[in-house]
Motif scaffolding. Structure first.
Motif, PDB file in Angstrom:
ATOM      1  N   THR A 193       0.834  -1.206   0.000  1.00 19.87           N
ATOM      2  CA  THR A 193       0.000   0.000   0.000  1.00 19.87           C
ATOM      3  C   THR A 193       0.864   1.250   0.000  1.00 19.87           C
ATOM      4  O   THR A 193       0.578   2.222  -0.707  1.00 19.87           O
ATOM      5  CB  THR A 193      -0.922  -0.003   1.229  1.00 19.87           C
ATOM      6  OG1 THR A 193      -1.741  -1.179   1.206  1.00 19.87           O
ATOM      7  CG2 THR A 193      -1.817   1.225   1.237  1.00 19.87           C
ATOM      8  N   TYR A 194       1.917   1.226   0.804  1.00 16.18           N
ATOM      9  CA  TYR A 194       2.837   2.366   0.873  1.00 16.18           C
ATOM     10  C   TYR A 194       3.509   2.617  -0.478  1.00 16.18           C
ATOM     11  O   TYR A 194       3.566   3.753  -0.962  1.00 16.18           O
ATOM     12  CB  TYR A 194       3.886   2.103   1.954  1.00 16.18           C
ATOM     13  CG  TYR A 194       5.049   3.057   1.941  1.00 16.18           C
ATOM     14  CD1 TYR A 194       4.898   4.381   2.338  1.00 16.18           C
ATOM     15  CD2 TYR A 194       6.312   2.638   1.507  1.00 16.18           C
ATOM     16  CE1 TYR A 194       5.969   5.262   2.308  1.00 16.18           C
ATOM     17  CE2 TYR A 194       7.386   3.506   1.485  1.00 16.18           C
ATOM     18  CZ  TYR A 194       7.219   4.814   1.882  1.00 16.18           C
ATOM     19  OH  TYR A 194       8.278   5.677   1.854  1.00 16.18           O
ATOM     20  N   LEU A 195       4.016   1.561  -1.105  1.00 16.36           N
ATOM     21  CA  LEU A 195       4.693   1.710  -2.390  1.00 16.36           C
ATOM     22  C   LEU A 195       3.731   2.182  -3.481  1.00 16.36           C
ATOM     23  O   LEU A 195       4.086   3.002  -4.332  1.00 16.36           O
ATOM     24  CB  LEU A 195       5.337   0.381  -2.796  1.00 16.36           C
ATOM     25  CG  LEU A 195       6.512  -0.085  -1.918  1.00 16.36           C
ATOM     26  CD1 LEU A 195       6.986  -1.469  -2.355  1.00 16.36           C
ATOM     27  CD2 LEU A 195       7.657   0.919  -1.980  1.00 16.36           C
ATOM     28  N   ALA A 196       2.487   1.669  -3.429  1.00 17.75           N
ATOM     29  CA  ALA A 196       1.484   2.108  -4.405  1.00 17.75           C
ATOM     30  C   ALA A 196       1.183   3.592  -4.235  1.00 17.75           C
ATOM     31  O   ALA A 196       0.973   4.324  -5.211  1.00 17.75           O
ATOM     32  CB  ALA A 196       0.217   1.280  -4.254  1.00 17.75           C
ATOM     33  N   SER A 197       1.161   4.058  -2.981  1.00 17.90           N
ATOM     34  CA  SER A 197       0.911   5.476  -2.708  1.00 17.90           C
ATOM     35  C   SER A 197       2.034   6.342  -3.247  1.00 17.90           C
ATOM     36  O   SER A 197       1.792   7.429  -3.797  1.00 17.90           O
ATOM     37  CB  SER A 197       0.750   5.706  -1.199  1.00 17.90           C
ATOM     38  OG  SER A 197      -0.344   4.981  -0.686  1.00 17.90           O
ATOM     39  N   LEU A 198       3.272   5.889  -3.098  1.00 24.50           N
ATOM     40  CA  LEU A 198       4.406   6.654  -3.605  1.00 24.50           C
ATOM     41  C   LEU A 198       4.364   6.788  -5.120  1.00 24.50           C
ATOM     42  O   LEU A 198       4.746   7.823  -5.680  1.00 24.50           O
ATOM     43  CB  LEU A 198       5.716   5.975  -3.188  1.00 24.50           C
ATOM     44  CG  LEU A 198       6.113   6.061  -1.710  1.00 24.50           C
ATOM     45  CD1 LEU A 198       7.466   5.401  -1.498  1.00 24.50           C
ATOM     46  CD2 LEU A 198       6.149   7.509  -1.233  1.00 24.50           C
ATOM     47  N   ARG A 199       3.906   5.727  -5.784  1.00 22.39           N
ATOM     48  CA  ARG A 199       3.855   5.776  -7.251  1.00 22.39           C
ATOM     49  C   ARG A 199       2.745   6.693  -7.757  1.00 22.39           C
ATOM     50  O   ARG A 199       2.866   7.292  -8.829  1.00 22.39           O
ATOM     51  CB  ARG A 199       3.643   4.359  -7.802  1.00 22.39           C
ATOM     52  CG  ARG A 199       4.810   3.409  -7.514  1.00 22.39           C
ATOM     53  CD  ARG A 199       4.644   2.103  -8.265  1.00 22.39           C
ATOM     54  NE  ARG A 199       5.619   1.108  -7.845  1.00 22.39           N
ATOM     55  CZ  ARG A 199       5.351   0.110  -7.022  1.00 22.39           C
ATOM     56  NH1 ARG A 199       4.132  -0.033  -6.535  1.00 22.39           N
ATOM     57  NH2 ARG A 199       6.296  -0.757  -6.679  1.00 22.39           N
ATOM     58  N   ASP A 200       1.670   6.785  -6.983  1.00 30.08           N
ATOM     59  CA  ASP A 200       0.532   7.610  -7.396  1.00 30.08           C
ATOM     60  C   ASP A 200       0.725   9.030  -6.871  1.00 30.08           C
ATOM     61  O   ASP A 200       0.020   9.504  -5.987  1.00 30.08           O
ATOM     62  CB  ASP A 200      -0.763   7.009  -6.851  1.00 30.08           C
ATOM     63  CG  ASP A 200      -1.992   7.624  -7.485  1.00 30.08           C
ATOM     64  OD1 ASP A 200      -1.846   8.516  -8.349  1.00 30.08           O
ATOM     65  OD2 ASP A 200      -3.113   7.223  -7.114  1.00 30.08           O
ATOM     66  N   THR A 201       1.703   9.733  -7.433  1.00 23.05           N
ATOM     67  CA  THR A 201       2.079  11.049  -6.916  1.00 23.05           C
ATOM     68  C   THR A 201       0.970  12.088  -7.092  1.00 23.05           C
ATOM     69  O   THR A 201       0.833  12.992  -6.273  1.00 23.05           O
ATOM     70  CB  THR A 201       3.352  11.550  -7.622  1.00 23.05           C
ATOM     71  OG1 THR A 201       3.156  11.510  -9.053  1.00 23.05           O
ATOM     72  CG2 THR A 201       4.551  10.680  -7.254  1.00 23.05           C
ATOM     73  N   PHE A 209      -2.778  15.926  -4.463  1.00 20.80           N
ATOM     74  CA  PHE A 209      -4.081  16.546  -4.255  1.00 20.80           C
ATOM     75  C   PHE A 209      -4.689  16.181  -2.901  1.00 20.80           C
ATOM     76  O   PHE A 209      -5.544  16.908  -2.388  1.00 20.80           O
ATOM     77  CB  PHE A 209      -5.033  16.174  -5.394  1.00 20.80           C
ATOM     78  CG  PHE A 209      -4.794  16.967  -6.643  1.00 20.80           C
ATOM     79  CD1 PHE A 209      -5.196  18.289  -6.721  1.00 20.80           C
ATOM     80  CD2 PHE A 209      -4.141  16.412  -7.731  1.00 20.80           C
ATOM     81  CE1 PHE A 209      -4.968  19.046  -7.866  1.00 20.80           C
ATOM     82  CE2 PHE A 209      -3.896  17.150  -8.880  1.00 20.80           C
ATOM     83  CZ  PHE A 209      -4.311  18.476  -8.948  1.00 20.80           C
ATOM     84  N   THR A 210      -4.256  15.071  -2.309  1.00 21.75           N
ATOM     85  CA  THR A 210      -4.697  14.739  -0.956  1.00 21.75           C
ATOM     86  C   THR A 210      -4.329  15.857   0.013  1.00 21.75           C
ATOM     87  O   THR A 210      -5.094  16.187   0.923  1.00 21.75           O
ATOM     88  CB  THR A 210      -4.057  13.415  -0.491  1.00 21.75           C
ATOM     89  OG1 THR A 210      -4.544  12.356  -1.315  1.00 21.75           O
ATOM     90  CG2 THR A 210      -4.393  13.123   0.959  1.00 21.75           C
ATOM     91  N   PHE A 211      -3.162  16.454  -0.196  1.00 17.69           N
ATOM     92  CA  PHE A 211      -2.712  17.545   0.659  1.00 17.69           C
ATOM     93  C   PHE A 211      -3.110  18.914   0.101  1.00 17.69           C
ATOM     94  O   PHE A 211      -3.537  19.801   0.845  1.00 17.69           O
ATOM     95  CB  PHE A 211      -1.197  17.484   0.835  1.00 17.69           C
ATOM     96  CG  PHE A 211      -0.726  16.276   1.592  1.00 17.69           C
ATOM     97  CD1 PHE A 211      -0.787  16.239   2.977  1.00 17.69           C
ATOM     98  CD2 PHE A 211      -0.234  15.168   0.927  1.00 17.69           C
ATOM     99  CE1 PHE A 211      -0.366  15.124   3.682  1.00 17.69           C
ATOM    100  CE2 PHE A 211       0.196  14.048   1.622  1.00 17.69           C
ATOM    101  CZ  PHE A 211       0.126  14.028   3.010  1.00 17.69           C
ATOM    102  N   ALA A 212      -2.960  19.100  -1.200  1.00 17.79           N
ATOM    103  CA  ALA A 212      -3.137  20.424  -1.793  1.00 17.79           C
ATOM    104  C   ALA A 212      -4.588  20.880  -1.816  1.00 17.79           C
ATOM    105  O   ALA A 212      -4.879  22.063  -1.589  1.00 17.79           O
ATOM    106  CB  ALA A 212      -2.562  20.436  -3.214  1.00 17.79           C
TER     107      ALA A 212
END
Length: 251
Positions: free
Chosen positions: A11-19, A24-27
């Protein structure tokens, strides 16, 4: 490596790839914080003695945390089920609680990063957030809130079979909830009947708890009541999700 550790790492690695999604989660919530913070700059809300940013920052932060939790797990479950990844996970065998625990861990990390980032920006002189000494009381409701909205996201991801359906259902749930729960407008300024409607929405309890913790109002008792409300929603959504959950679209 345990099944939980393997899923968490994946899950962590998938999140890193989906930049793009991470950005937009933060912005996206930060844009609302800046916008509303500038519009209501320096204004006080009612007789609370607190400036508007002490309601806007916790409210938008709550919505951002809830939104990220709902969309992240809803899209993941939909895609995994459609591509039969969930069925492969089930055959390992890995129970549903392990899948949820892995997603929960990443969601908590993201939620804590959002909290630090939001707070740092709201504390800038241009916005002027007043951070009370009770700010650490925000941690329990953040954890319970993430849990409640993840279980809601599981329900959305179980019901929806396409990305369009996930986006439609999640937005229909989260956008009205944001307005009704006071994320974009202080709940204290809403009509009395709308304030009563808000009490049946999980975002109300996360908003209220973070506002109390950041602003130093309500005390431990008020935050504890809000945490209890979030636990109730987490259990309710969790039971519904477990009851309706499908490992594959073919079953």
């Amino acid at each position: 490596m345990s099944r939980y550790a393997a899923l968490t790492k994946a899950t962590y690695l998938a999140s890193l790839r989906d930049t793009t999604t991470v950005f937009f989660t933060f912005a996206f919530p930060l844009a609302f914080l800046v916008l509303f913070g500038l519009i209501f700059q320096g204004q006080q809300v009612g007789d609370s003695g607190l400036s508007s940013i002490n309601f806007i920052a916790p409210g938008v932060l709550s919505w951002g945390i809830g939104n990220a939790a709902v969309f992240s797990i809803a899209f993941a479950l939909m895609h995994w089920r459609r591509d039969d990844i969930l069925r492969l996970i089930w055959r390992t065998p890995t129970p549903l609680r392990t899948v949820f625990a892995a997603r929960w861990t990443i969601a908590v990390v993201m939620g804590l990063i959002q909290t630090v980032l939001f707070t740092a920006i709201a504390l800038l002189p241009v916005f002027g957030l007043h951070l009370a000494s009770s700010w650490l009381l925000a941690l329990p409701p953040i954890l319970f809130g993430i849990t409640a909205f993840l279980t809601l996201g599981m329900l959305v991801g179980t019901l929806a079979n396409t990305p369009e359906a996930v986006a439609a259902i999640a937005n229909v749930v989260m956008v009205p909830m944001a307005f009704l729960s006071g994320s974009f407008y202080p709940e204290e300024l809403m009509p009395g009947w709308l304030q009563k409607v808000a009490t049946v929405l999980p975002l109300h309890y996360l908003n209220d708890a973070l506002t109390d913790a950041f602003g130093g109002r309500g005390g431990t008792g008020g935050v504890a009541v809000d945490c209890l409300g979030l636990v109730v929603f987490a259990v309710l959504f969790g039971l519904l999700s477990a009851r309706l959950f499908r490992w594959s679209n073919q079953t």
